[in-house]
Design an enzyme around this catalytic site. Sequence first.
Site, PDB file in Angstrom:
ATOM      1  N   TRP A   1       6.167  -3.010   2.975  1.00  0.00           N
ATOM      2  CA  TRP A   1       5.311  -2.116   2.189  1.00  0.00           C
ATOM      3  C   TRP A   1       4.497  -1.248   3.121  1.00  0.00           C
ATOM      4  CZ3 TRP A   1      -0.198  -2.532   1.909  1.00  0.00           C
ATOM      5  CH2 TRP A   1      -0.734  -3.618   2.617  1.00  0.00           C
TER       6      TRP A   1
ATOM      7  N   ARG B   1       0.448  13.257   2.675  1.00  0.00           N
ATOM      8  CA  ARG B   1      -0.683  12.329   2.680  1.00  0.00           C
ATOM      9  C   ARG B   1      -1.217  11.989   4.070  1.00  0.00           C
ATOM     10  NH1 ARG B   1      -4.175  10.516   0.456  1.00  0.00           N
ATOM     11  NH2 ARG B   1      -3.795   8.293   0.208  1.00  0.00           N
TER      12      ARG B   1
ATOM     13  N   ASN C   1      -6.509   1.403  12.050  1.00  0.00           N
ATOM     14  CA  ASN C   1      -6.899   0.151  11.406  1.00  0.00           C
ATOM     15  C   ASN C   1      -6.044  -1.026  11.877  1.00  0.00           C
ATOM     16  OD1 ASN C   1      -7.749  -1.865   9.668  1.00  0.00           O
ATOM     17  ND2 ASN C   1      -7.790  -0.529   7.880  1.00  0.00           N
TER      18      ASN C   1
ATOM     19  N   GLU D   1       1.986   7.466  -5.564  1.00  0.00           N
ATOM     20  CA  GLU D   1       1.914   7.498  -4.105  1.00  0.00           C
ATOM     21  C   GLU D   1       2.681   6.344  -3.472  1.00  0.00           C
ATOM     22  OE1 GLU D   1      -1.563   6.752  -0.726  1.00  0.00           O
ATOM     23  OE2 GLU D   1      -2.116   7.176  -2.810  1.00  0.00           O
TER      24      GLU D   1
ATOM     25  N   ASP E   1      -1.141   4.131  -6.454  1.00  0.00           N
ATOM     26  CA  ASP E   1      -0.555   3.860  -5.140  1.00  0.00           C
ATOM     27  C   ASP E   1       0.357   2.645  -5.235  1.00  0.00           C
ATOM     28  OD1 ASP E   1       0.031   3.475  -2.474  1.00  0.00           O
ATOM     29  OD2 ASP E   1      -2.036   3.641  -1.788  1.00  0.00           O
TER      30      ASP E   1
ATOM     31  N   TYR F   1      -3.418  -6.354  -3.041  1.00  0.00           N
ATOM     32  CA  TYR F   1      -4.085  -5.443  -2.110  1.00  0.00           C
ATOM     33  C   TYR F   1      -4.609  -4.210  -2.858  1.00  0.00           C
ATOM     34  CZ  TYR F   1      -4.701  -2.008   1.613  1.00  0.00           C
ATOM     35  OH  TYR F   1      -5.214  -1.047   2.443  1.00  0.00           O
TER      36      TYR F   1
ATOM     37  N   GLU G   1       0.903   8.682   4.429  1.00  0.00           N
ATOM     38  CA  GLU G   1      -0.274   8.218   5.142  1.00  0.00           C
ATOM     39  C   GLU G   1       0.070   7.418   6.389  1.00  0.00           C
ATOM     40  OE1 GLU G   1      -2.085   4.257   3.189  1.00  0.00           O
ATOM     41  OE2 GLU G   1      -1.965   5.932   1.796  1.00  0.00           O
TER      42      GLU G   1
ATOM     43  N   HIS H   1     -11.649   5.543  -6.158  1.00  0.00           N
ATOM     44  CA  HIS H   1     -10.826   4.361  -6.397  1.00  0.00           C
ATOM     45  C   HIS H   1     -11.442   3.501  -7.494  1.00  0.00           C
ATOM     46  CE1 HIS H   1      -8.996   4.334  -2.052  1.00  0.00           C
ATOM     47  NE2 HIS H   1      -8.865   5.501  -2.675  1.00  0.00           N
TER      48      HIS H   1
ATOM     49  N   GLU I   1      -8.653  12.396  -1.008  1.00  0.00           N
ATOM     50  CA  GLU I   1      -9.123  11.027  -1.194  1.00  0.00           C
ATOM     51  C   GLU I   1     -10.489  10.886  -0.537  1.00  0.00           C
ATOM     52  OE1 GLU I   1      -7.517   6.451  -0.517  1.00  0.00           O
ATOM     53  OE2 GLU I   1      -6.702   8.072   0.710  1.00  0.00           O
TER      54      GLU I   1
ATOM     55  N   HIS J   1       1.939   1.422  -2.570  1.00  0.00           N
ATOM     56  CA  HIS J   1       1.837   0.717  -1.287  1.00  0.00           C
ATOM     57  C   HIS J   1       3.196   0.315  -0.720  1.00  0.00           C
ATOM     58  CE1 HIS J   1      -2.452  -0.080  -2.691  1.00  0.00           C
ATOM     59  NE2 HIS J   1      -2.572   0.605  -1.568  1.00  0.00           N
TER      60      HIS J   1
ATOM     61  N   ARG K   1      -8.092   7.082  -8.889  1.00  0.00           N
ATOM     62  CA  ARG K   1      -6.922   6.262  -8.563  1.00  0.00           C
ATOM     63  C   ARG K   1      -7.048   4.935  -9.289  1.00  0.00           C
ATOM     64  NH1 ARG K   1      -5.268   3.515  -2.818  1.00  0.00           N
ATOM     65  NH2 ARG K   1      -6.601   1.883  -3.682  1.00  0.00           N
TER      66      ARG K   1
END
Length: 411
Positions: free
Chosen positions: A411, A292, A37, A245, A219, A159, A271, A122, A348, A221, A147
């Site tokens: 973050w 993750r 991404n 998370e 999360d 976010y 992640e 989510h 997820e 983040h 979540r």
Amino acid sequence: MKIQSVETVVTSPGRNFVTLRVTTSEGVVGLGDATLNGRELAVDTYLREHVAPLLLGRDAGAIEDTWQYLYRGAYWRRGPVTMAAIAAVDTALWDIKAKTAGMPLYQLLGGRSRRGALAYGHASGRDVPELLDSVHVVLAQGYRAVRIQTGVPGLDAVYGVDGGDAATGLGLPAGDGAAGGRALPFEEVWDTAAYLRHVPAVFEAVREEFGPELPLLHDGHHRMTPIQAARLGKSLEPYDLFWLEDCTPAEDQAALRLVRQHTTTPLAIGEVFNHVNDYTTLLGERLIDYVRSAVTHAGGITAMRRLLDLAAVHGARSGIHGPADISPVGMAAAIHLDVAIHNFGIQEYTRHSAETLEVFRPSYTFDGGLLNPSEAPGLGVDLDLEAAARFPYSPAYLPVNRLRDGTVHDW
């Protein structure tokens, strides 16, 4: 059976994806997800210019040898671009092997360990009433775990909340301007103290509305220092989270020692990791409960199996990353792993847009809160090249956080 051609497909049906398409001398096609991404073109170039020429003529069945060849042969190891490229090759070769064997991929991974993979969706809202409405929508879609993300009083945007569909997480990266015709990342103002004051009351409201049994996740983040994360984990203990998370910047593994000392809230992280060695301290010292990483970003099915086996040795479970910027190819690979491994935790699952599903045609299913892989040979995902061509690449980025003093926040 030799590798005859290797090509990349870059397309943007709602958001950007990079797909590797490997074809063998016998005409078998394998797909791999290479999406990174905000850095999609870096992986596309890496694959086309540096990896594809090395694969032509190689044995398509030599998956482990090819993995090591690409990882060790380049001298420069690891990193998100390299590991996303290797992941795409690895996944495509597993797809080919399973198609050649005439069975779904999970059968080659040892067969089923469970009836299906529990998925979480989510839910988000700019305030508590909007959040509660979002949770109701997610539950109505069939999810059995949710979540929870929320706006913070005094902050215009957060976010994971603003700019997207609160029920499905289909929000796209946004730009706030242009540089030479390219979008710029949106810059959000962040206030950790306000966040820490607000979040416990949010979970109190959610528990009051939905009761004690619904698995709830959250999360962070990477926005907190270790002591801030410890404080949050402690304050959320009464609400029995499934996990907290990414509470601290993931690359500082030692930071989780302090968090672990002060809270019994389960912790998930990884992640942004791309190699099993990123987890050695976290797993060796039992500082986390869930790993993750995504198949797409951590070296593919071969590498993820190593990571998940190591996690099992240390009592940790899987929580494979599955946002909307993991393509249906990457999601399918994750689901095959989910049903095969012993130490599965949760998956997820962010639903893809209708446009994305015009390009990618997956045959995995979601029913009764559980994901199940396709029973077709291979991964069970087709790629429509004509549809992909209708959606050209469009630069887009995730937001950048700044503190109130203007400092870029880690973050």
